[in-house]
Design an enzyme around this catalytic site. Structure first.
Site, PDB file in Angstrom:
ATOM      1  N   CYS A 181      32.477   9.750  27.329  1.00  0.00           N
ATOM      2  CA  CYS A 181      31.570  10.796  26.862  1.00  0.00           C
ATOM      3  C   CYS A 181      30.718  11.310  28.025  1.00  0.00           C
ATOM      4  O   CYS A 181      31.262  11.568  29.101  1.00  0.00           O
ATOM      5  CB  CYS A 181      30.730  10.343  25.668  1.00  0.00           C
ATOM      6  SG  CYS A 181      29.830   8.803  25.891  1.00  0.00           S
ATOM      7  N   ARG A 182      29.408  11.439  27.843  1.00  0.00           N
ATOM      8  CA  ARG A 182      28.587  12.147  28.823  1.00  0.00           C
ATOM      9  C   ARG A 182      28.157  11.299  30.011  1.00  0.00           C
ATOM     10  O   ARG A 182      27.996  11.821  31.113  1.00  0.00           O
ATOM     11  CB  ARG A 182      27.335  12.694  28.128  1.00  0.00           C
ATOM     12  CG  ARG A 182      27.636  13.820  27.159  1.00  0.00           C
ATOM     13  CD  ARG A 182      26.437  14.128  26.296  1.00  0.00           C
ATOM     14  NE  ARG A 182      26.645  15.355  25.522  1.00  0.00           N
ATOM     15  CZ  ARG A 182      25.896  15.708  24.493  1.00  0.00           C
ATOM     16  NH1 ARG A 182      24.902  14.928  24.109  1.00  0.00           N
ATOM     17  NH2 ARG A 182      26.157  16.835  23.852  1.00  0.00           N
TER      18      ARG A 182
END
Length: 222
Positions: A181-182
């Site tokens: 993800c981020r």
């Protein structure tokens, strides 16, 4: 240059550097930089992701823009903000790593709120890159779709976390899965791995996120 001129030069020089420090000395602005590392966003999108009002988000962006840390691109009625260049993410990453090394409170927060992360068997960027070359892993990007379009690990499938359960029938069970993800404090990948494992899949999470992958010199599509 006499002593008085030299002192005036030093004060003005370090005053200019301090502009960057002042712009970064706010938790909301650091979060905005973290979000912009995923790709350019409008004020409205950033406000939604950061849980702030549009007016407050705009004020913080103007502070970052004044310090030349972000830029804006106009398109019709909208302005799209982005990091000024890759060194801005480098500064945020250095702050993050220094905080992890020097502030026990950060370790406590991570251990308290992101429990059992080691059981998710984090994968490093180099290991994942090598496995992608061997084509023996399936990579899932569980960020929002617009972030995937802005840039993603080559070959990764876009499966935003909220759509993962509906997509399970399309995911083969005979291949290990790595979700990302981020960044290191993003929980999307943790939740994706937990869901996949509960359904009988072999799944792990990427230790960091797409911006760190890019900063390590790894290839990015999008």
């Amino acid at each position: 240059m006499n002593e008085r001129e030299h002192r005036a030069f030093k004060e003005e020089l370090f005053g200019q550097f301090a502009r960057i420090g002042r712009a970064l000395a706010n938790p909301h602005r650091l979060e905005l930089l973290d979000l912009l590392a995923q790709g350019e966003r409008t004020v409205e999108e950033l406000a939604r992701e950061a849980g702030m009002s549009v007016a407050n988000t705009s004020r913080h962006l103007q502070e970052l823009r004044s310090a030349r840390l972000v830029e804006v691109r106009r398109e019709g009625l909208y302005g799209y903000y982005r990091l000024a260049d890759e060194r801005v993410f480098g500064v945020w990453r250095a702050i993050r790593e220094l905080g992890e090394a020097r502030l026990a409170e950060i370790d406590w927060l991570v251990r308290t709120h992101l429990k059992d992360r080691e059981s998710l068997e984090p994968v490093g960027a180099e290991e994942l890159f090598e496995r992608l070359r061997r084509k023996d892993v399936l990579v899932l990007d569980v960020r929002p779709e617009e972030e995937y379009r802005a840039g993603h690990i080559p070959g990764a499938l876009s499966v935003p976390l909220e759509r993962l359960e509906a997509y399970l029938a399309e995911i083969p069970k005979d291949q290990e899965i790595v979700a990302y993800c981020r960044g290191p404090y993003c929980v999307f990948a943790d939740e994706a791995v937990a869901l996949l494992r509960s359904r009988g899949y072999r799944a792990r999470r990427l230790q960091e996120g797409l911006p760190d992958w890019r900063a390590a010199g790894m290839p990015v599509e999008g």
